[in-house]
Write an enzyme that holds these catalytic residues in place. Structure first.
Site, short mmCIF file in Angstrom:
data_model
loop_
_atom_site.label_atom_id
_atom_site.label_comp_id
_atom_site.label_asym_id
_atom_site.label_seq_id
_atom_site.Cartn_x
_atom_site.Cartn_y
_atom_site.Cartn_z
N HIS A 105 0.80 -1.24 0.00
CA HIS A 105 0.00 0.00 0.00
C HIS A 105 0.83 1.28 0.00
O HIS A 105 0.50 2.24 0.69
CB HIS A 105 -0.96 -0.01 1.18
CG HIS A 105 -2.09 -0.99 1.05
ND1 HIS A 105 -2.50 -1.49 -0.17
CD2 HIS A 105 -2.89 -1.58 1.98
CE1 HIS A 105 -3.50 -2.34 0.03
NE2 HIS A 105 -3.75 -2.40 1.32
N HIS A 178 -9.62 2.19 -0.02
CA HIS A 178 -9.64 1.05 0.89
C HIS A 178 -10.80 1.15 1.89
O HIS A 178 -10.65 0.89 3.07
CB HIS A 178 -8.31 0.97 1.65
CG HIS A 178 -7.90 -0.42 2.04
ND1 HIS A 178 -8.64 -1.19 2.90
CD2 HIS A 178 -6.83 -1.16 1.69
CE1 HIS A 178 -8.03 -2.35 3.08
NE2 HIS A 178 -6.92 -2.37 2.35
N GLU A 328 -11.50 -3.58 -3.50
CA GLU A 328 -10.43 -2.66 -3.89
C GLU A 328 -10.14 -2.82 -5.38
O GLU A 328 -9.39 -3.70 -5.79
CB GLU A 328 -9.17 -2.94 -3.08
CG GLU A 328 -9.37 -2.90 -1.57
CD GLU A 328 -8.23 -3.59 -0.83
OE1 GLU A 328 -7.06 -3.25 -1.10
OE2 GLU A 328 -8.51 -4.48 0.00
#
Length: 365
Positions: A105, A178, A328
């Site tokens: 991420h 997210h 996602e």
């Protein structure tokens, strides 16, 4: 006003934006910190307004090291890069390792921890634009990356999210949001195991993962693992119904495949409806559609119990494992290291990265 701005922390420059459609049947609240979606308010089957986003009332809570990216914009690279390494034009770039042996991420200070510049685009439809300039070398990624994200709330009860990015030198990019959804609103059910999920025939299968949660490069079909299937006669299966076959991950944390058109800008590709989720407790359903080739279906397997207190809009019910699920939209994990997928994440100078994802809300009576 359909779009309202509130300064909630003048010292740190933290602003909150509330977007409401004209029918007042969908409202979202967004922070400039992390571009974070903090609330999603929709009526249930009895007309009671429910907050179906897992998050916090206090923005400081989003800075907790235990926050599992609740509601945040993720960049520069969503999901995992194996060993935190990738090579562009013969030069290897080493990222911080923050998820087992992987980079996850965007790094230690990804886009979820940045303060974005926000502009109100329009009042009807309620729409805001978020901009961020990530300097060359930020988190060891090459190139100055200019990213623009829009959130728009429409009268057909849809939250539309668009992504664009350009770079000053060749780099890798994979952007997503997210958000954790709980369509029962947490106060009605603190976990999402009873939420029913259906996937359309546009979902073609899923990616095989190794022991480090990285794709092997092989796409699997439902016959390879029936417990991954939410299409056909498996449509409407409860999220938790087959967790006994997912013990290694304590739930779903898998990339599902929609298409294999691995272009850097998917914005001009068809918007494909992939998933419908439904909470029997409230009758609220949500449809998920995207131009992207894949999406990570994650069921909050690693939300820590006893750490987070819920929002006032959810009666302060504490959050714990499986409090919400994520859809996602993205490119494939570890795509920089898979030659057949690289074209989808290698953003070259002069090109534009782009995508669009839409979440549409309603009720079943």
């Amino acid at each position: 006003m359909p779009v309202a701005k509130t300064n909630i922390d003048p010292v740190n420059g933290i602003d909150q934006y509330t977007l409401i459609n004209s029918a007042k049947t969908l409202s979202v609240i967004v922070l400039n910190y992390g571009g974070t979606l903090t609330h999603t308010l929709v009526p249930d089957q009895n007309g009671v307004i429910r907050d179906v986003t897992v998050g916090f009332d206090d923005y400081e809570a989003y800075k907790s090291p235990d926050n599992p990216f609740f509601g945040a914009l993720i960049g520069r690279f969503a999901n995992r890069i194996g060993e935190g390494k990738f090579t562009i034009d013969g030069e290897t770039h080493q990222l911080a390792i923050n998820n087992g042996p992987n980079a996850l991420h965007g790094g230690l200070e990804g886009f979820d921890k940045k303060i974005w510049n926000v502009t109100i685009l329009s009042q009807e439809p309620a729409s805001i634009q978020l901009d961020l300039v990530s300097p060359d070398g930020d988190q060891n990624y090459p190139g100055e990356l200019k990213t623009t994200v829009t959130y728009t709330v429409t009268d057909d009860n849809a939250l539309e999210v668009t992504y664009k990015a350009t770079t000053s030198k060749d780099t890798v990019v994979n952007l997503t949001n997210h958000n954790y959804f709980n369509l029962a609103g947490v106060s009605q059910n603190p976990n999402i195991l009873n939420t029913r999920v259906s996937m359309t025939d546009d979902v073609k299968g899923f990616l095989e993962l190794d022991d480090n949660a990285l794709p092997t490069g092989k796409k699997l079909s439902w016959s390879d693992a029936d417990y991954m299937n939410f299409t056909g006669d498996k449509a409407g299966t409860a999220i938790g119904a087959r967790f006994n076959q997912l013990k290694s991950t304590n739930g779903y944390d898998h990339p599902y495949v929609i298409h294999d058109n691995y272009v850097i800008n998917t914005s001009d590709l068809p918007l494909r409806k992939a998933v419908t989720a439904y909470a029997p407790e409230t009758g609220i359903q949500m449809e998920f559609a995207t131009t992207e080739p894949a999406f990570q279906f994650y069921t909050g397997n690693f939300i820590k119990d006893g750490v987070f207190t819920g929002k006032k809009s959810q009666d302060g019910v504490p959050y714990g494992v499986h409090a919400g699920f994520c859809l996602e939209s993205s490119r494939n994990p570890d795509a920089p290291n898979k030659p057949e997928w690289q074209s989808s994440v290698l953003l070259k100078k002069g090109e534009t990265y782009g995508s669009k994802t839409v979440f549409t809300f309603g009720v079943r009576q």
